[in-house]
Design an enzyme around this catalytic site. Structure first.
Site, PDB file in Angstrom:
ATOM      1  CE  LYS A 102      27.220  13.656  50.376  1.00 26.85           C
ATOM      2  NZ  LYS A 102      27.036  14.947  51.053  1.00 26.85           N
TER       3      LYS A 102
ATOM      4  CE  LYS B  86      37.198  16.101  46.876  1.00 28.96           C
ATOM      5  NZ  LYS B  86      36.821  16.986  47.986  1.00 28.96           N
TER       6      LYS B  86
ATOM      7  CE  LYS C  44      32.910  22.745  48.758  1.00 30.25           C
ATOM      8  NZ  LYS C  44      33.624  21.521  49.217  1.00 30.25           N
TER       9      LYS C  44
ATOM     10  CB  THR D 183      38.319  15.294  55.718  1.00 30.07           C
ATOM     11  OG1 THR D 183      36.946  15.350  55.332  1.00 30.07           O
ATOM     12  CG2 THR D 183      39.173  15.979  54.675  1.00 30.07           C
TER      13      THR D 183
ATOM     14  CG  ASN E  80      36.706  18.215  60.107  1.00 32.07           C
ATOM     15  OD1 ASN E  80      37.123  17.463  59.235  1.00 32.07           O
ATOM     16  ND2 ASN E  80      35.835  17.840  61.020  1.00 32.07           N
TER      17      ASN E  80
ATOM     18  CB  SER F 177      29.431  12.486  52.989  1.00 31.03           C
ATOM     19  OG  SER F 177      29.593  13.597  53.832  1.00 31.03           O
TER      20      SER F 177
HETATM   21  P1  NAD Z   1      37.726  24.256  58.937  1.00 37.38           P
HETATM   22  O1  NAD Z   1      36.868  25.445  58.878  1.00 37.38           O
HETATM   23  O2  NAD Z   1      37.432  23.204  59.944  1.00 37.38           O
HETATM   24  O3  NAD Z   1      39.254  24.706  59.184  1.00 37.38           O
HETATM   25  C1  NAD Z   1      39.905  25.605  58.335  1.00 37.38           C
HETATM   26  C2  NAD Z   1      41.222  25.974  59.005  1.00 37.38           C
HETATM   27  O4  NAD Z   1      41.970  26.788  58.117  1.00 37.38           O
HETATM   28  C3  NAD Z   1      41.055  26.774  60.278  1.00 37.38           C
HETATM   29  O5  NAD Z   1      42.032  26.370  61.218  1.00 37.38           O
HETATM   30  C4  NAD Z   1      41.342  28.204  59.830  1.00 37.38           C
HETATM   31  O6  NAD Z   1      41.825  29.032  60.878  1.00 37.38           O
HETATM   32  C5  NAD Z   1      42.405  27.960  58.794  1.00 37.38           C
HETATM   33  N1  NAD Z   1      42.550  29.052  57.846  1.00 37.38           N
HETATM   34  C6  NAD Z   1      41.595  29.835  57.309  1.00 37.38           C
HETATM   35  N2  NAD Z   1      42.150  30.745  56.510  1.00 37.38           N
HETATM   36  C7  NAD Z   1      43.493  30.515  56.527  1.00 37.38           C
HETATM   37  C8  NAD Z   1      44.598  31.120  55.913  1.00 37.38           C
HETATM   38  N3  NAD Z   1      44.440  32.161  55.095  1.00 37.38           N
HETATM   39  N4  NAD Z   1      45.834  30.601  56.171  1.00 37.38           N
HETATM   40  C9  NAD Z   1      45.978  29.536  56.999  1.00 37.38           C
HETATM   41  N5  NAD Z   1      44.966  28.938  57.615  1.00 37.38           N
HETATM   42  C10 NAD Z   1      43.742  29.430  57.377  1.00 37.38           C
HETATM   43  O7  NAD Z   1      37.769  23.667  57.462  1.00 37.38           O
HETATM   44  P2  NAD Z   1      38.071  22.189  56.994  1.00 37.38           P
HETATM   45  O8  NAD Z   1      36.785  21.488  56.926  1.00 37.38           O
HETATM   46  O9  NAD Z   1      39.207  21.626  57.769  1.00 37.38           O
HETATM   47  O10 NAD Z   1      38.523  22.466  55.498  1.00 37.38           O
HETATM   48  C11 NAD Z   1      39.873  22.801  55.178  1.00 37.38           C
HETATM   49  C12 NAD Z   1      40.111  22.505  53.708  1.00 37.38           C
HETATM   50  O11 NAD Z   1      39.837  21.126  53.473  1.00 37.38           O
HETATM   51  C13 NAD Z   1      39.218  23.276  52.739  1.00 37.38           C
HETATM   52  O12 NAD Z   1      39.930  23.550  51.555  1.00 37.38           O
HETATM   53  C14 NAD Z   1      38.106  22.291  52.439  1.00 37.38           C
HETATM   54  O13 NAD Z   1      37.478  22.533  51.195  1.00 37.38           O
HETATM   55  C15 NAD Z   1      38.886  21.005  52.438  1.00 37.38           C
HETATM   56  N6  NAD Z   1      38.060  19.823  52.661  1.00 37.38           N
HETATM   57  C16 NAD Z   1      37.356  19.661  53.818  1.00 37.38           C
HETATM   58  C17 NAD Z   1      36.557  18.537  53.957  1.00 37.38           C
HETATM   59  C18 NAD Z   1      35.775  18.271  55.218  1.00 37.38           C
HETATM   60  O14 NAD Z   1      35.096  17.227  55.278  1.00 37.38           O
HETATM   61  N7  NAD Z   1      35.841  19.093  56.234  1.00 37.38           N
HETATM   62  C19 NAD Z   1      36.494  17.582  52.946  1.00 37.38           C
HETATM   63  C20 NAD Z   1      37.245  17.776  51.792  1.00 37.38           C
HETATM   64  C21 NAD Z   1      38.021  18.916  51.662  1.00 37.38           C
END
Ligand code: NAD
Length: 429
Positions: A69, A93, A105, A189, A220, A357
Site C-alpha cells: 500500500k 508505517k 510507493k 492524514t 492536504n 485508506s
Molecule cells: P499536497 O500536495 O496536498 O500539499 C503539499 C504542500 O506542500 C503544498 O502546499 C505545496 O505548496 C507545499 N510545498 C511543496 N514544495 C514545498 C517546499 N519546497 N517548501 C514548502 N512547501 C512546499 O501534499 P500532501 O498530501 O499534503 O503531502 C504533504 C506531505 O505529507 C508529503 O511528504 C506526503 O508524503 C505526506 N503524506 C501525505 C499523506 C496524504 O494522505 N495526503 C499521507 C501521509 C503522508
C-alpha cells in the site's frame, strides 16, 4: 558534494534501529532490499499535438504483512531513489499502526501544474495502463500523495477497470465518494497528526491553548492539521507553501487562509487587496525561516529532508510532528534528541491517511459505506492506541518515539517472518 540518497538514509535508520531491537540479522537483510521496482516511460500526446515522455515508478518494498500500500506522487523531483525510500517508510508505517499491509510507493516525474486537465488525465491513465498487472486489490493498492487527488484516483480506477473488464474499487483508495471513496479520507492524514499532537500535549502536561504552531506545507496534510489544531484552541502563527510563508504572532484564521489560497492558487494570494486576510497583521517569511521559528510545535508537512545539519542546531520548537515523510535526516536525529525536542515520527504522525485508506478498502471489499462519525471514531481509536503503544514502549525501554515506533514495527514484521522459520529453525530442527 554528492546528494544524500534518501533511500540510504531511510535504510540506515532501519538497520541501526533493527540492531537495537535485536532483530535477527537475516530479517534485517531481508528488509534491506525492495521486493520489486518498475520504471516506465510514458509517452503522452500533449494538447498542442506534440509527444512528451514522462518517467514513472512503482516500488513494492515488502509484502510480509499483506498486499502493499502506498501513494502516487506527481512532482518534478520524483526519482527512483525517493520512491524506494518512501515505500520502505510505508512498510514501517503500516506495521506501526497494525494494518494488514506491506509498503509501496509510486510516482511520476512531472510538474502537474504545467499540464492541462486533459493532459493530466491522459498521463494518469497511461501510468495505470503499464502498471495494471503490477497493482491489484490483493497485490498493491495505490492512493493519493503530493499533487495527486481523488479525481486522479478515480481516473486510475476507471482505467484499471476497463483493462481488467471488472469493477474493482478496492484497487485504489482516496477515490471520490461517488466512486467508492470513504467519508473522512480527505482530512484523515491531518486528523491523525492532530490526534497525535493532542496526545503528545497531554502526555507532556502542556496547556493546549498556550501552544504556538508553525506548519510548513499548506496542502492536504498541512491544512487539515492546522485547521483542527486551531479549532482546539492552539495558535497557528506560521504557514507556508512552495512559494514561501507568512507569520503572525497573533495567529491566523486557517480557514480564511485556505479560502484565499483556493482562489489565488498560492499563498501569496493572501497579500491580495480585498482579501479577508488583509485584516491580519503578518510578515512574509521564507520556508527556511519558518523551520527555525521560536514556536512550541513545528509541523513539517511538505517535502522530505528539510531538517539537516545546516539548520538542526537552530530549531527552537519543543516538539516536531512529522506529517511529511522523512523531513528530518537521520544525521541529525542525535542533535534533535539532545536539544530535548520531542519528535512524533512520520511513520506514526502521518499514518491517519493510510488508516482511512484501509477503511476504504475494507468498505469496498464488503460492500459497505460507513458514516463519517464511524470513520472518525475508528481513526481516533487506531491513532490513540498506536500512539500509546509507541509512547509506552519508549518509556519502558528508554527510547525516543522514533526508535520506539521502528522497534514496534520491526518486531511485528520480524515475528511474521519468523513464523515461516529463519536460520535458527532450519538449523536446529
Ligand atoms: P499536497 O500536495 O496536498 O500539499 C503539499 C504542500 O506542500 C503544498 O502546499 C505545496 O505548496 C507545499 N510545498 C511543496 N514544495 C514545498 C517546499 N519546497 N517548501 C514548502 N512547501 C512546499 O501534499 P500532501 O498530501 O499534503 O503531502 C504533504 C506531505 O505529507 C508529503 O511528504 C506526503 O508524503 C505526506 N503524506 C501525505 C499523506 C496524504 O494522505 N495526503 C499521507 C501521509 C503522508
Amino acid at each position: 558534494m554528492a546528494a544524500i540518497s534518501t533511500f540510504q538514509d531511510a535504510l540506515f535508520r532501519v538497520r541501526s534501529l533493527a540492531e537495537l531491537a535485536n532483530i535477527d540479522p537475516e530479517i534485517i537483510e531481508g528488509l534491506s532490499h525492495p521486493k520489486e521496482i518498475i520504471m516506465v516511460n510514458l509517452p503522452i500526446r500533449m494538447d498542442d499535438g506534440s509527444q512528451q515522455y514522462f518517467s514513472g515508478y512503482r516500488c513494492r518494498y515488502n509484502s510480509t504483512l499483506g498486499p502493499t500500500k502506498g501513494g502516487v506522487r506527481f512532482h518534478p523531483n520524483v526519482n527512483e531513489d525517493e520512491i524506494i525510500a518512501l515505500s520502505l517508510w510505508m512498510t514501517i508505517k503500516c506495521a506501526v499502526v497494525d494494518l494488514p499491509f506491506g509498503g509501496a510507493k509510486g510516482g511520476i516525474t512531472v510538474n502537474p501544474k504545467e499540464l492541462s486537465p486533459m493532459e493530466l488525465e491522459r498521463l494518469s491513465r497511461a501510468y495505470i495502463r503499464v502498471l495494471a498487472d503490477f497493482i491489484g486489490p490483493h497485490r498493491d493498492i495505490p492512493a493519493p500523495d503530493i499533487y495527486t487527488n481523488s479525481r486522479i484516483m478515480g481516473w486510475m480506477m476507471a482505467e484499471y477497470d476497463s483493462i481488467k473488464r471488472t469493477h474493482a474499487p478496492d484497487v485504489i483508495t482516496g477515490k471520490p465518494i461517488e466512486l467508492g471513496g470513504s467519508l473522512g479520507r480527505d482530512d484523515a492524514t491531518g486528523r491523525g497528526a492532530y490526534l497525535c499532537t493532542l496526545e503528545l500535549i497531554h502526555k507532556m502536561g502542556w496547556n493546549l491553548t498556550d501552544m504556538s504552531i508553525a506548519v510548513q506545507g499548506f496542502g492536504n496534510g498541512g491544512y487539515h492539521v492546522a485547521r483542527l489544531l486551531q479549532q482546539a484552541g492552539c495558535k497557528i502563527v506560521a504557514i507556508s507553501d512552495s512559494q514561501g510563508g507568512i507569520y503572525s504572532e497573533a495567529g491566523f484564521d486557517v480557514e480564511s487562509l485556505w479560502q484565499c489560497k483556493q482562489q489565488s492558487k498560492r499563498m501569496k494570494g493572501v497579500y491580495c487587496k480585498g482579501s479577508v486576510c488583509e485584516i491580519v497583521e503578518y510578515k512574509t517569511i521564507s520556508n527556511d525561516e519558518l523551520l527555525i521559528l521560536d514556536v512550541d510545535i513545528l509541523i513539517p508537512a511538505a517535502l522530505e529532508g528539510v531538517i539537516t545539519k545546516h539548520n538542526a542546531d537552530n530549531i527552537k520548537a519543543k516538539a516536531i510532528i512529522e506529517i511529511a515523510n522523512g523531513p528530518i535526516l537521520s544525521e541529525v536525529d542525535d542533535i534533535i534528541h539532545n536539544k530535548g525536542i520531542k519528535v512524533v515520527p512520520d511513520v506514526l504522525a502521518n499514518a491517519g491517511g493510510v488508516t482511512v485508506s484501509y477503511f476504504e478498502w475494507v468498505q469496498n471489499r464488503s460492500g459497505q459505506s460507513w458514516t463519517l462519525e464511524d470513520v472518525q471514531q475508528k481513526l481516533k481509536e487506531k491513532m490513540i492506541t498506536s500512539f500509546s503503544a509507541v509512547w509506552d514502549l519508549a518509556e519502558d525501554e528508554g527510547r525516543t518515539l522514533r526508535e520506539a515506533a521502528y522497534v514496534k514495527a520491526l518486531r511485528k514484521i520480524s515475528n511474521a517472518v519468523e513464523a515461516h522459520g529463519t536460520r535458527d529453525y532450519f538449523v536446529h530442527n
